[in-house]
Design a protein around this motif. Structure first.
Motif, PDB file in Angstrom:
ATOM      1  N   TRP A 195      43.168  36.145  39.206  1.00 22.69           N
ATOM      2  CA  TRP A 195      42.762  36.976  39.943  1.00 22.69           C
ATOM      3  C   TRP A 195      43.395  36.651  41.318  1.00 22.69           C
ATOM      4  CZ3 TRP A 195      41.715  41.742  40.824  1.00 22.69           C
ATOM      5  CH2 TRP A 195      41.197  42.261  41.745  1.00 22.69           C
TER       6      TRP A 195
ATOM      7  N   GLN B 293      46.526  38.667  43.215  1.00 20.48           N
ATOM      8  CA  GLN B 293      46.486  39.202  44.541  1.00 20.48           C
ATOM      9  C   GLN B 293      47.455  38.457  45.492  1.00 20.48           C
ATOM     10  OE1 GLN B 293      45.023  41.928  45.417  1.00 20.48           O
ATOM     11  NE2 GLN B 293      44.094  42.097  43.369  1.00 20.48           N
TER      12      GLN B 293
ATOM     13  N   THR C  48      46.457  47.207  41.739  1.00 21.23           N
ATOM     14  CA  THR C  48      45.409  46.578  41.066  1.00 21.23           C
ATOM     15  C   THR C  48      44.864  47.536  40.004  1.00 21.23           C
ATOM     16  OG1 THR C  48      45.094  44.963  42.895  1.00 21.23           O
ATOM     17  CG2 THR C  48      43.343  45.044  41.154  1.00 21.23           C
TER      18      THR C  48
ATOM     19  N   ARG D  32      42.002  40.601  50.902  1.00 20.15           N
ATOM     20  CA  ARG D  32      42.434  41.161  49.448  1.00 20.15           C
ATOM     21  C   ARG D  32      41.629  40.501  48.245  1.00 20.15           C
ATOM     22  NH1 ARG D  32      48.019  42.314  49.977  1.00 20.15           N
ATOM     23  NH2 ARG D  32      48.324  42.647  52.381  1.00 20.15           N
TER      24      ARG D  32
END
Ligand SMILES: NC(=O)C1=CN([C@@H]2O[C@H](COP(=O)(O)OP(=O)(O)OC[C@H]3O[C@@H](n4cnc5c(N)ncnc54)[C@H](OP(=O)(O)O)[C@@H]3O)[C@@H](O)[C@H]2O)C=CC1
Ligand SMILES: CC(C)=CCC[C@@H](C)[C@H]1CC=C2C3=C(CC[C@@]21C)[C@@]1(C)CC[C@H](O)C(C)(C)[C@@H]1CC3
Length: 418
Positions: A69, A73, A109, A195
């Motif tokens: 993850w 980002q 995303t 983020r």
């Protein structure tokens, strides 16, 4: 290595002892909330249902998911941006450049998650992983802050934050020594502030909504409201990403454990508390009450957005026609202070709007439990403390002009009350 300017700076957060206590208390509170939200009685002030052992906290698979993850980002951050903004002038008279592509990261995303879900990714399984995910995020925050602390030992004094250079390693580790730690153009604090945590928060909310749909056939109205309100808040933050460059987190605070843990762990895992509570404690909500709650959120958002935009417009260009007619106080720095419009009503109208929204996020959870009101209570304390810190900094910056502003606008957050 203590720096002379740091040793004179007054210590905040109760000094080294306060910082050490917070480094234990904040993660402990986060795990308490995560465990209590899924327990039957859901008592904020009661004991947690059980103490999680290493088998509950630690999962290499979950750690890998968390690191993926962060990597995703970071990759989205590095994509070409629609705009590159300059930050405020630094001690050495230079200005840093920041990519403005946070909203783009949110949309990409959403697209990627949509694709993955339609290809069979079980997003509804995420709520079951919240405890080990929070543990992975906390561990990352500790290790990351330690590396940042080491990195800051090698930078020139002009790159250090005003508050994190006391010379006490615990205090400086907590507050952060370096103001804008970067590797090449990758700015760690700016990246973390907007983020992985903020987008992670709405992703967790969505997973809770999907899990509720699986369990009960469809998501409840209360769950829709909480998801909608918080998505609006996160979308707004990323849409107005440039405005974060003038917040005290970016301009004043170093990047240490407080912000690393706050951004990476505290925000996604405690700000999603209302949705976590609703999954395990469904609440009936009629349309009239839901409409009233929507109005409260809209009012909060209106005050928050208008107040923040008015100040940002004024700071960018005081002759902008939207703010040129407002009354101001001149200061010795050459900058002016608004004394009419939103900033003439109270000294922090944006905090007032934010607090009204915080209340609207809890109300869909009913009034049977205190737990979903945790965010509102914590946030009130955070903003009262933040307001006091900001006042102190403004008094230092603007001296007599700030005192005059305080006389003309006597209330801080809530007119006629505080
Ligand atoms: N959800 C969350 O967890 C959190 C949300 N927030 C939100 O973040 C937003 C930003 O907050 P924050 O960074 O604390 O501070 P503010 O956006 O309130 O900015 C404070 C600064 O604004 C300037 N200012 C103050 N008064 C005036 C005036 N009358 N005229 C012109 N400029 C003025 C001063 O800086 P200068 O003069 O140098 O420009 C001051 O330091 C808020 O909306 C807050 O609610 C904040 C913390 C946590
Ligand atoms: C208790 C604890 C761990 C304290 C750390 C505080 C942080 C959680 C907050 C400090 C300032 C923040 C801001 C936002 C999120 C929470 C933290 C990181 C923010 C990104 C939320 C969205 C807003 O629109 C904002 C961009 C104005 C805001 C900036 C400050």
């Amino acid at each position: 290595m203590a720096h002379p300017q740091g040793s004179r700076a007054p210590l905040e957060f109760g000094g080294p002892l306060g910082a050490a206590a917070l480094m234990v208390l904040l993660p402990a509170t986060m795990f308490h909330l995560l465990l209590v939200a899924r327990s039957g009685p859901a008592r904020l002030l009661g004991p947690p249902p059980y103490l999680p052992g290493p088998d509950v906290l630690w999962s290499p698979r979950v750690l890998l998911l968390w690191l993926t993850w962060l990597g995703l980002q970071a990759a989205l951050y590095l994509l070409p941006a629609r705009k590159v903004a300059e930050g405020l002038e630094l001690k050495d008279k230079s200005r840093l450049r920041y990519p403005i592509n946070g909203f783009q990261a949110l949309v990409l995303t959403a697209l990627l998650v949509g694709l993955a879900v339609s290809a069979g990714l079980p997003l509804g399984a995420l709520p079951e992983m919240l405890v080990p995910l929070a543990f992975a995020a906390t561990l990352t925050a500790f290790i990351f802050s330690f590396l940042l602390y080491l990195k800051a030992l090698g930078v020139p004094p002009s790159a250090l934050a005003p508050g994190g250079t006391s010379g006490n390693p615990i205090y400086d580790f907590f507050l952060g020594r370096e103001l804008n730690p970067r590797i090449c153009s990758f700015d760690f604090k700016y990246f973390c502030e907007l983020r992985p945590g903020l987008i992670g928060w709405v992703l967790i909310n969505l997973a809770l909504l999907m899990q509720e749909a699986e369990l009960r056939g469809s998501p409840s109205l209360a769950m829709w409201l909480v998801n909608g309100f918080q998505l609006l808040y996160v979308g707004d933050a990323l849409w107005h990403e440039e405005a974060v460059l003038t917040t005290m987190d970016i301009t004043h605070d170093g990047f240490g454990f407080m912000l690393a843990f706050g951004d990476l762990a505290w925000v996604p895992f405690t700000y999603s508390l209302q949705a976590q509570f609703l999954l395990h404690h469904p609440q009936p909500l009629g349309l009239p009450v839901a409409s009233a709650i929507c109005l409260i959120n809209a009012l909060g958002y209106y005050i928050f957005r208008r107040a923040n935009s008015q100040k940002n417009t004024f700071r960018k260009n005081p002759s902008d026609p939207r703010v040129a007619g407002l009354e101001t106080i001149p200061t010795a720095t050459g900058r002016q202070l608004l004394v009419s419009g939103w900033w003439g009503m109270v000294r922090h109208p944006n905090y007032l709007g934010d607090l009204i929204m915080a209340l609207a996020w809890s109300l869909p959870c009913g009034v049977s439990h205190l737990l979903p009101y945790f965010y509102f209570l914590y946030f009130t304390a955070l903003l009262v403390h933040r307001e006091a810190r900001d006042e102190q900094q403004c008094l230092q910056k603007y001296g007599l002009a700030w005192q005059e502003y305080c006389q003309r606008v006597p209330y801080r957050i809530l007119p006629y009350v505080y």
